[in-house]
Design a protein around this motif. Structure first.
Motif, short mmCIF file in Angstrom:
data_model
loop_
_atom_site.label_atom_id
_atom_site.label_comp_id
_atom_site.label_asym_id
_atom_site.label_seq_id
_atom_site.Cartn_x
_atom_site.Cartn_y
_atom_site.Cartn_z
N UNK A 70 -14.31 16.45 -10.57
CA UNK A 70 -14.33 17.16 -9.29
C UNK A 70 -15.60 17.98 -9.27
N UNK A 71 -16.28 18.02 -8.14
CA UNK A 71 -17.57 18.70 -8.13
C UNK A 71 -17.97 19.13 -6.73
N UNK A 72 -19.29 19.21 -6.52
CA UNK A 72 -19.85 19.71 -5.27
C UNK A 72 -19.56 18.82 -4.06
N UNK A 73 -19.18 17.58 -4.29
CA UNK A 73 -18.89 16.69 -3.15
C UNK A 73 -17.50 16.91 -2.57
N UNK A 74 -16.75 17.88 -3.12
CA UNK A 74 -15.43 18.29 -2.62
C UNK A 74 -14.34 17.25 -2.82
N UNK A 75 -14.59 16.27 -3.69
CA UNK A 75 -13.59 15.24 -3.94
C UNK A 75 -13.16 15.26 -5.41
N UNK A 76 -11.95 14.80 -5.64
CA UNK A 76 -11.45 14.55 -6.99
C UNK A 76 -11.52 13.04 -7.18
N UNK A 77 -12.07 12.63 -8.30
CA UNK A 77 -12.15 11.20 -8.60
C UNK A 77 -11.47 10.94 -9.94
N UNK A 78 -10.59 9.94 -9.95
CA UNK A 78 -9.94 9.49 -11.18
C UNK A 78 -10.58 8.17 -11.54
N UNK A 129 -10.55 6.23 -8.09
CA UNK A 129 -9.63 6.57 -7.01
C UNK A 129 -10.09 7.94 -6.51
N UNK A 130 -10.29 8.10 -5.21
CA UNK A 130 -10.85 9.33 -4.66
C UNK A 130 -9.80 10.07 -3.85
N UNK A 131 -9.74 11.39 -4.06
CA UNK A 131 -8.84 12.27 -3.34
C UNK A 131 -9.68 13.27 -2.55
N UNK A 132 -9.49 13.31 -1.23
CA UNK A 132 -10.22 14.21 -0.35
C UNK A 132 -9.29 15.29 0.18
N UNK A 133 -9.84 16.48 0.44
CA UNK A 133 -9.01 17.51 1.05
C UNK A 133 -9.53 18.92 0.87
N UNK A 177 0.38 12.08 -16.68
CA UNK A 177 -0.78 11.54 -15.98
C UNK A 177 -0.54 11.17 -14.52
N UNK A 178 0.62 11.48 -13.99
CA UNK A 178 0.94 11.10 -12.61
C UNK A 178 0.51 12.13 -11.58
N UNK A 194 -5.36 25.53 -4.24
CA UNK A 194 -4.97 24.62 -5.31
C UNK A 194 -4.24 23.47 -4.65
N UNK A 195 -4.66 22.28 -4.94
CA UNK A 195 -4.01 21.09 -4.40
C UNK A 195 -3.37 20.31 -5.54
N UNK A 196 -2.18 19.81 -5.28
CA UNK A 196 -1.45 19.00 -6.26
C UNK A 196 -1.42 17.58 -5.71
N UNK A 197 -1.96 16.65 -6.50
CA UNK A 197 -2.14 15.26 -6.07
C UNK A 197 -1.21 14.33 -6.82
N UNK A 198 -0.59 13.40 -6.10
CA UNK A 198 0.19 12.33 -6.70
C UNK A 198 -0.75 11.15 -6.91
N UNK A 199 -1.06 10.83 -8.16
CA UNK A 199 -2.03 9.79 -8.47
C UNK A 199 -1.52 8.41 -8.03
N UNK A 200 -0.25 8.14 -8.27
CA UNK A 200 0.30 6.82 -7.93
C UNK A 200 0.31 6.57 -6.42
N UNK A 201 0.59 7.61 -5.63
CA UNK A 201 0.66 7.47 -4.18
C UNK A 201 -0.68 7.79 -3.50
N UNK A 202 -1.65 8.24 -4.27
CA UNK A 202 -2.99 8.56 -3.77
C UNK A 202 -2.96 9.56 -2.61
N UNK A 203 -2.17 10.64 -2.79
CA UNK A 203 -2.08 11.63 -1.71
C UNK A 203 -1.81 13.03 -2.27
N UNK A 204 -2.07 14.01 -1.43
CA UNK A 204 -1.80 15.40 -1.77
C UNK A 204 -0.32 15.69 -1.51
#
Length: 70
Positions: A3-11, A20-24, A38-39, A50-60
């Motif tokens: 996670x960095x300056x581009x405001x995204x989380x990438x797995x 896999x990219x998470x935006x928000x 790891x889910x 603070x955002x909590x992300x579900x990796x399997x569903x690819x959503x916040x």
């Protein structure tokens, strides 16, 4: 995960060479942590959320703001 300056989380999947990219978030991301299985990922940002992300569903799943954190 990153996670960095581009405001995204990438797995990252190193074997498949994909991510896999998470935006928000609205500002830079400063911290990440995985659940033991790891889910779930939690990300903290300069937007004071603070955002909590579900990796399997690819959503916040949840967003906590500075008003909820006290």
């Amino acid at each position: 995960a990153t996670g960095a300056e581009d405001k995204t989380v990438k797995v990252w999947d190193i074997e498949q060479k994909t991510n896999q990219t998470f935006n928000g978030h609205n500002l830079d991301i400063y911290s990440l942590d995985f659940s033991p299985d790891g889910r779930i990922i939690a990300s903290g940002s300069g937007d004071k959320k603070v955002k909590v992300w579900n990796v399997e569903e690819n959503k916040c799943c949840y967003t906590f703001g500075d008003d909820e954190l006290g």
